[in-house]
Design a protein around this motif. Structure first.
Motif, mmCIF file in Angstrom:
data_model
loop_
_atom_site.group_PDB
_atom_site.id
_atom_site.type_symbol
_atom_site.label_atom_id
_atom_site.label_comp_id
_atom_site.label_asym_id
_atom_site.label_seq_id
_atom_site.Cartn_x
_atom_site.Cartn_y
_atom_site.Cartn_z
ATOM 1 N N PHE A 113 29.070 40.433 44.202
ATOM 2 C CA PHE A 113 29.414 39.489 45.266
ATOM 3 C C PHE A 113 29.133 40.083 46.636
ATOM 4 N N GLU A 114 28.714 39.213 47.552
ATOM 5 C CA GLU A 114 28.467 39.652 48.930
ATOM 6 C C GLU A 114 29.772 39.769 49.714
ATOM 7 N N GLU A 115 30.729 38.884 49.440
ATOM 8 C CA GLU A 115 32.019 38.912 50.130
ATOM 9 C C GLU A 115 33.121 39.228 49.130
ATOM 10 N N VAL A 116 33.885 40.267 49.423
ATOM 11 C CA VAL A 116 34.930 40.736 48.519
ATOM 12 C C VAL A 116 36.200 41.006 49.312
ATOM 13 N N ALA A 117 37.332 40.539 48.788
ATOM 14 C CA ALA A 117 38.624 40.776 49.424
ATOM 15 C C ALA A 117 39.556 41.475 48.450
ATOM 16 N N VAL A 118 40.342 42.422 48.978
ATOM 17 C CA VAL A 118 41.295 43.166 48.161
ATOM 18 C C VAL A 118 42.449 43.587 49.071
ATOM 19 N N HIS A 119 43.623 43.814 48.479
ATOM 20 C CA HIS A 119 44.738 44.278 49.292
ATOM 21 C C HIS A 119 44.425 45.649 49.866
ATOM 22 N N SER A 120 44.885 45.890 51.076
ATOM 23 C CA SER A 120 44.557 47.135 51.784
ATOM 24 C C SER A 120 45.026 48.380 51.032
ATOM 25 N N ALA A 121 46.085 48.268 50.217
ATOM 26 C CA ALA A 121 46.607 49.427 49.496
ATOM 27 C C ALA A 121 45.635 49.961 48.454
ATOM 28 N N GLU A 122 44.689 49.116 48.018
ATOM 29 C CA GLU A 122 43.731 49.549 46.997
ATOM 30 C C GLU A 122 42.294 49.527 47.498
ATOM 31 N N ALA A 123 42.123 49.334 48.811
ATOM 32 C CA ALA A 123 40.774 49.248 49.377
ATOM 33 C C ALA A 123 40.023 50.565 49.228
ATOM 34 N N ALA A 124 40.708 51.687 49.431
ATOM 35 C CA ALA A 124 40.038 52.986 49.338
ATOM 36 C C ALA A 124 39.565 53.256 47.912
ATOM 37 N N ALA A 125 40.383 52.887 46.927
ATOM 38 C CA ALA A 125 39.997 53.087 45.524
ATOM 39 C C ALA A 125 38.748 52.280 45.192
ATOM 40 N N LEU A 126 38.666 51.058 45.701
ATOM 41 C CA LEU A 126 37.496 50.219 45.450
ATOM 42 C C LEU A 126 36.270 50.794 46.158
ATOM 43 N N LEU A 127 36.446 51.234 47.384
ATOM 44 C CA LEU A 127 35.333 51.771 48.168
ATOM 45 C C LEU A 127 34.781 53.049 47.551
ATOM 46 N N GLN A 128 35.660 53.859 46.977
ATOM 47 C CA GLN A 128 35.254 55.137 46.411
ATOM 48 C C GLN A 128 34.817 55.039 44.943
ATOM 49 N N GLY A 129 35.006 53.876 44.331
ATOM 50 C CA GLY A 129 34.720 53.762 42.904
ATOM 51 C C GLY A 129 35.631 54.673 42.103
ATOM 52 N N ASP A 130 36.918 54.642 42.417
ATOM 53 C CA ASP A 130 37.906 55.513 41.773
ATOM 54 C C ASP A 130 38.281 54.930 40.414
ATOM 55 N N ASN A 131 37.666 55.447 39.360
ATOM 56 C CA ASN A 131 37.901 54.899 38.031
ATOM 57 C C ASN A 131 39.186 55.396 37.399
ATOM 58 N N TYR A 132 39.846 56.349 38.036
ATOM 59 C CA TYR A 132 41.203 56.727 37.621
ATOM 60 C C TYR A 132 42.177 55.638 38.054
ATOM 61 N N GLU A 133 42.126 55.241 39.307
ATOM 62 C CA GLU A 133 43.001 54.161 39.761
ATOM 63 C C GLU A 133 42.599 52.827 39.134
ATOM 64 N N ALA A 134 41.322 52.677 38.821
ATOM 65 C CA ALA A 134 40.866 51.454 38.153
ATOM 66 C C ALA A 134 41.225 51.441 36.671
#
Length: 277
Positions: A92-113
């Motif tokens: 998707f070109e536009e993606v929204a997520v709660h700010s508390a998990e934004a860093a995990a999404l940006l970093q591709g953190d598969n532990y938090e995922a």
């Protein structure tokens, strides 16, 4: 395998469509919701991402423009970043997520995922040579960070963000107040509520369940469209939330702590292997 083969959908009326990944045969298979508005369409959660969900929406006609108009903007909203909900955000070109998990999404953190996928859960591989060992949630840069009380406007309908931590630290529900519909993600579904994953927290979950009970008491929810399993109503929502609160005692906390430790070790080992391959 094409996107048209991988996904299937069911219209629920009122501009809402229930989408699932046909060949992901697991209790972890997440519900995907398309909500169409007069000015914007929203996808709530995006599945594993083994095939392109936007491609499916286009090819199946679900994003067909209204009378002579161009296609409406499409926003993907993650109720949280666990792999079964966030893997498809990459398309998707536009993606929204709660700010508390934004860093995990940006970093591709598969532990938090909490990425945990096996070959036996995928009945038909999406492409030749595919293996679950290769699967991971890729980094995605969110275009919008959500907070409690934010409103996502679709034109003729508004979805209000409710931050409901407990299952994960950034879990949200989306509330269509006018239609009394709650898109609940994994905050609540008709099954055992999971509070033993990394970043789960029982005290937060109790508070979130108290908010769910309040929604029912105030007559603000009549239908729940959850992150897993089937749709249910206000009475079932009240029972699920109240049952969790009543069971969240000392024994539950001790057993949950033990399960979280085991899950944390298993996830770290598994995702270190994925990263090294």
């Amino acid at each position: 395998m094409s996107a048209l083969e991988w996904f299937a959908h069911k219209p629920l009326g009122g501009g809402i469509f229930w989408i699932q990944e046909r060949f992901y045969e697991s209790g972890n298979r997440a519900n995907i919701w398309l909500v169409r508005g007069s000015q914007r369409d929203v996808v709530i959660d995006a599945g594993l991402g083994l095939r392109s969900l936007p491609e499916y929406l286009r090819d199946s006609g679900l994003l067909a423009p209204a009378e002579g108009a161009g296609p409406r903007p499409l926003l993907a909203v993650a109720t949280h970043v666990h792999f079964d909900h966030s893997g498809g955000l990459q398309h998707f070109e536009e993606v929204a997520v709660h700010s508390a998990e934004a860093a995990a999404l940006l970093q591709g953190d598969n532990y938090e995922a909490v990425t945990w996928l096996s070959d036996r859960e995928v009945a038909r591989p999406p492409r030749p040579g595919w293996s679950a060992r290769q699967f991971r949630v890729p980094p995605v840069r969110p275009s919008r960070l959500l907070q409690e009380g934010d409103v996502i406007s679709l034109g003729d309908r508004q979805l209000t963000v409710m931050h409901m931590p407990g299952h994960s630290r950034g879990s949200i529900c989306l509330h269509d107040k006018d239609r009394k519909i709650l898109f609940s993600g994994d905050v609540v579904y008709d099954g055992s509520m999971i509070d033993w994953l990394p970043y789960s927290r029982i005290s937060d979950y109790v508070a979130s369940c108290q908010r769910l009970i309040e929604l029912v008491d105030r007559g603000l929810v009549e239908k729940v469209l959850p992150g897993h399993f089937n749709i249910f109503g206000a009475e079932r929502l009240y029972r699920l939330a109240s049952n969790y609160i009543s069971q969240a005692g000392v024994c539950h906390k001790i057993s949950t702590c033990a399960m979280r430790s085991i899950a944390s070790i298993a996830l770290r080992v598994t995702n270190s292997r994925i990263t090294s391959q």
